[in-house]
Design a protein around this motif. Sequence first.
Motif, PDB file in Angstrom:
ATOM      1  N   THR A  36      -3.031  -1.508  -9.365  1.00 37.61           N
ATOM      2  CA  THR A  36      -2.471  -1.188  -8.147  1.00 37.61           C
ATOM      3  C   THR A  36      -1.784  -2.299  -7.488  1.00 37.61           C
ATOM      4  N   GLY A  37      -2.395  -3.525  -7.301  1.00 35.31           N
ATOM      5  CA  GLY A  37      -2.032  -4.545  -6.940  1.00 35.31           C
ATOM      6  C   GLY A  37      -0.786  -5.131  -7.488  1.00 35.31           C
ATOM      7  N   GLN A  38      -0.792  -5.105  -9.050  1.00 36.48           N
ATOM      8  CA  GLN A  38       0.399  -5.355  -9.796  1.00 36.48           C
ATOM      9  C   GLN A  38       1.342  -4.468  -9.461  1.00 36.48           C
ATOM     10  N   MET A  39       1.297  -3.129  -9.472  1.00 39.86           N
ATOM     11  CA  MET A  39       2.314  -2.285  -9.239  1.00 39.86           C
ATOM     12  C   MET A  39       3.037  -2.362  -7.774  1.00 39.86           C
ATOM     13  N   ILE A  40       2.175  -2.793  -6.681  1.00 40.24           N
ATOM     14  CA  ILE A  40       2.907  -3.151  -5.514  1.00 40.24           C
ATOM     15  C   ILE A  40       3.679  -4.333  -5.620  1.00 40.24           C
ATOM     16  N   ARG A  41       3.215  -5.298  -6.349  1.00 41.64           N
ATOM     17  CA  ARG A  41       3.926  -6.558  -6.543  1.00 41.64           C
ATOM     18  C   ARG A  41       5.329  -6.440  -7.369  1.00 41.64           C
ATOM     19  N   ASP A  42       5.400  -5.443  -8.493  1.00 40.57           N
ATOM     20  CA  ASP A  42       6.438  -5.477  -9.143  1.00 40.57           C
ATOM     21  C   ASP A  42       7.323  -4.435  -8.830  1.00 40.57           C
ATOM     22  N   TYR A  43       6.977  -3.305  -8.150  1.00 43.98           N
ATOM     23  CA  TYR A  43       7.919  -2.340  -7.984  1.00 43.98           C
ATOM     24  C   TYR A  43       8.208  -2.132  -6.423  1.00 43.98           C
ATOM     25  N   VAL A  44       7.038  -1.841  -5.668  1.00 41.15           N
ATOM     26  CA  VAL A  44       7.167  -1.922  -4.224  1.00 41.15           C
ATOM     27  C   VAL A  44       7.923  -2.708  -3.253  1.00 41.15           C
TER      28      VAL A  44
END
Length: 180
Positions: A36-44
């Motif tokens: 989830t942390g990676q997704m936030i950094r990469d996409y959001v």
Amino acid sequence: MPELISPTARLAPSFSEAVDEFIAEGRGSEDDHSLTGQMIRDYVIPARGGEWVGEWVERYLADEARWQTEPPENFVTMTMLWWVDGDEYLGRISLRHYLNEHLLQIGGHIGYDIRPTARRRGHATAMLAAALPRIAAYGVEKALITCDADNVGSRKAIERNGGVLEDQRGDKLRFWVPTV
């Protein structure tokens, strides 16, 4: 009634609201090593201030779908499923088809998140129970599931699904859970 489904752009508004909840609790920082942390950094974070929610969600979903056959370097094949109730995104669960050395130590076969406003209602326990037969289909007879030592809710969800504590490595508890 909640169910596991393949991720879908149809739920982009609810998924985006959940992501905002994760960010509000501090997720997405450089020291957040979760999916989830990676997704936030990469996409959001890159999309903030310009892209419509559906655009970054669709890009994210397309990339996640590739994990089933073409994972990024140093990762393993994985299937992601969402826990939803109608049009409401409640959480996600990732089923790693096998373990590499890193996952054997601290990651495990299964990782999951429940959005903050849906916690403490039994969703993690139910979602994990629904996912165990699915990971068994990949030939996993006992799934390794880890959680932070101070995450009482996750520990209870794992134990309620038959998880047996093997040990603690650093700040991670390691449980083995039968899948059949």
